[in-house]
Design an enzyme around this catalytic site. Structure first.
Site, mmCIF file in Angstrom:
data_model
loop_
_atom_site.group_PDB
_atom_site.id
_atom_site.type_symbol
_atom_site.label_atom_id
_atom_site.label_comp_id
_atom_site.label_asym_id
_atom_site.label_seq_id
_atom_site.Cartn_x
_atom_site.Cartn_y
_atom_site.Cartn_z
ATOM 1 N N SER A 178 0.806 -1.223 0.000
ATOM 2 C CA SER A 178 0.000 0.000 0.000
ATOM 3 C C SER A 178 0.840 1.275 0.000
ATOM 4 C CB SER A 178 -0.968 0.021 1.187
ATOM 5 O OG SER A 178 -0.286 0.316 2.383
ATOM 6 N N LYS A 204 1.155 4.778 6.739
ATOM 7 C CA LYS A 204 0.344 5.530 5.772
ATOM 8 C C LYS A 204 0.705 7.005 5.831
ATOM 9 C CE LYS A 204 -2.590 2.326 4.279
ATOM 10 N NZ LYS A 204 -1.796 1.173 4.672
#
Length: 171
Positions: free
Chosen positions: A93, A130
């Site tokens: 990701s 993230k």
């Protein structure tokens, strides 16, 4: 003849291939820099050790855990980030920034500025790597991935937001 020396044509060809002037090519391979100062010693800097603390998900959040291992870093990195530790990145990701299996150096902190990449704990035990944004009364964790399956994770209700904690910043 394999043992012949480089002639002017060879030097020009190499310089063109690297997109530099022949003079610059000599400077790159010579012992003097552009301003005629000796090129600084390029020996490897002193190394110190940083702990490897576990695995962090770059995908859906995973639980972090302790791994009893130390990883070498240059001394200047240790000086700049004395409390930093490593996490192994698992998942894709964040693969535009850091690929699966890489070691991420994390500087512990409790807050991130918008747009910074950090290790964020969600629901008390899970942690994910993230890009972080806090806007008004919501928090968004944004992937940086070539995989279109990874979507922004948006947290809007108070219980979700209260369950989020910042563990550190990717450095």
């Amino acid at each position: 003849n394999m043992n012949r020396s480089l002639d002017e044509l060879d030097i020009k060809r190499y310089a063109d291939a690297f997109g530099v002037s022949p003079q610059h090519l000599f400077e790159m391979v010579g012992t003097k820099s552009k301003n005629n100062a000796p090129i600084r010693n390029t020996k490897v800097s002193q190394r110190t050790l940083k702990p490897l603390r576990g695995i962090v998900a770059a995908g859906m959040p995973l639980e972090m855990f302790e791994v009893p291992e130390m990883v070498q870093v240059p001394e200047d990195v240790d000086t700049a980030f004395p409390n930093a530790y490593f996490l192994i990145v698992r998942g894709d990701s964040m693969n535009k920034i850091i690929v699966d299996g890489s070691y991420a150096l994390i500087d512990p902190c409790e807050e991130l500025n918008n747009g910074e990449i950090g290790v964020v704990r969600v629901n008390g035990t899970e942690a994910t790597l993230k890009r972080f944004y806090k806007m008004g009364d919501y928090i968004m964790l944004q992937p940086e991935s070539t995989n279109p399956e990874h979507k922004n994770q948006i947290y809007t209700n108070k219980e979700e937001i209260d369950s989020i904690s910042i563990l550190g910043k990717l450095v």
